[in-house]
Design a protein around this motif. Structure first.
Motif, PDB file in Angstrom:
ATOM      1  N   ILE A   1     -36.545  33.817  36.412  1.00 38.89           N
ATOM      2  CA  ILE A   1     -37.245  33.241  37.412  1.00 38.89           C
ATOM      3  C   ILE A   1     -38.103  32.069  36.635  1.00 38.89           C
ATOM      4  O   ILE A   1     -38.199  31.347  37.305  1.00 38.89           O
ATOM      5  CB  ILE A   1     -38.106  34.250  38.321  1.00 38.89           C
ATOM      6  N   THR A   2     -38.538  32.387  35.563  1.00 42.86           N
ATOM      7  CA  THR A   2     -39.350  31.532  34.922  1.00 42.86           C
ATOM      8  C   THR A   2     -38.545  30.423  34.304  1.00 42.86           C
ATOM      9  O   THR A   2     -38.955  29.284  34.571  1.00 42.86           O
ATOM     10  CB  THR A   2     -40.116  32.182  33.694  1.00 42.86           C
ATOM     11  N   LEU A   3     -37.275  30.895  33.938  1.00 38.45           N
ATOM     12  CA  LEU A   3     -36.549  29.659  33.433  1.00 38.45           C
ATOM     13  C   LEU A   3     -36.024  28.618  34.823  1.00 38.45           C
ATOM     14  O   LEU A   3     -36.052  27.494  34.588  1.00 38.45           O
ATOM     15  CB  LEU A   3     -35.195  30.009  32.866  1.00 38.45           C
ATOM     16  N   VAL A   4     -35.852  29.435  35.686  1.00 41.70           N
ATOM     17  CA  VAL A   4     -35.332  28.611  37.040  1.00 41.70           C
ATOM     18  C   VAL A   4     -36.556  27.687  37.436  1.00 41.70           C
ATOM     19  O   VAL A   4     -36.399  26.531  37.735  1.00 41.70           O
ATOM     20  CB  VAL A   4     -34.933  29.492  37.934  1.00 41.70           C
TER      21      VAL A   4
ATOM     22  N   VAL B   1     -36.574  23.576  37.566  1.00 45.08           N
ATOM     23  CA  VAL B   1     -36.734  22.850  38.685  1.00 45.08           C
ATOM     24  C   VAL B   1     -37.869  21.811  38.663  1.00 45.08           C
ATOM     25  O   VAL B   1     -38.049  20.690  39.291  1.00 45.08           O
ATOM     26  CB  VAL B   1     -37.336  23.863  40.145  1.00 45.08           C
ATOM     27  N   LEU B   2     -39.031  22.345  38.010  1.00 46.67           N
ATOM     28  CA  LEU B   2     -40.146  21.374  37.493  1.00 46.67           C
ATOM     29  C   LEU B   2     -39.810  20.131  36.976  1.00 46.67           C
ATOM     30  O   LEU B   2     -40.135  19.036  37.003  1.00 46.67           O
ATOM     31  CB  LEU B   2     -41.251  22.077  36.646  1.00 46.67           C
ATOM     32  N   LEU B   3     -38.903  20.401  35.785  1.00 46.65           N
ATOM     33  CA  LEU B   3     -38.413  18.959  34.938  1.00 46.65           C
ATOM     34  C   LEU B   3     -37.544  18.382  36.019  1.00 46.65           C
ATOM     35  O   LEU B   3     -37.529  17.006  35.766  1.00 46.65           O
ATOM     36  CB  LEU B   3     -37.280  19.814  33.843  1.00 46.65           C
TER      37      LEU B   3
END
Length: 52
Positions: free
Chosen positions: A27-30, A34-36
């Protein structure tokens, strides 16, 4: 292989092998991805890139 298939395979792996501790990492990686992607063309991009 489609994206939905990859996600379903990952979920089945986590469920079958009781690797639920992987969920927060995924979840953190996703969210980070998305933020980037969202910040790439926005006005806040310079501020996000200074964090890293």
């Amino acid at each position: 292989m489609s994206k939905v298939q990859v996600v379903s395979e990952l979920w089945e792996f986590m469920k079958q092998n009781k690797k639920y501790w992987l969920a927060p990492i995924v979840i953190t990686l996703v969210l980070f991805g998305v933020l980037l992607v969202l910040a790439k063309g926005s006005a806040i991009a310079p501020f996000i890139y200074t964090l890293f």
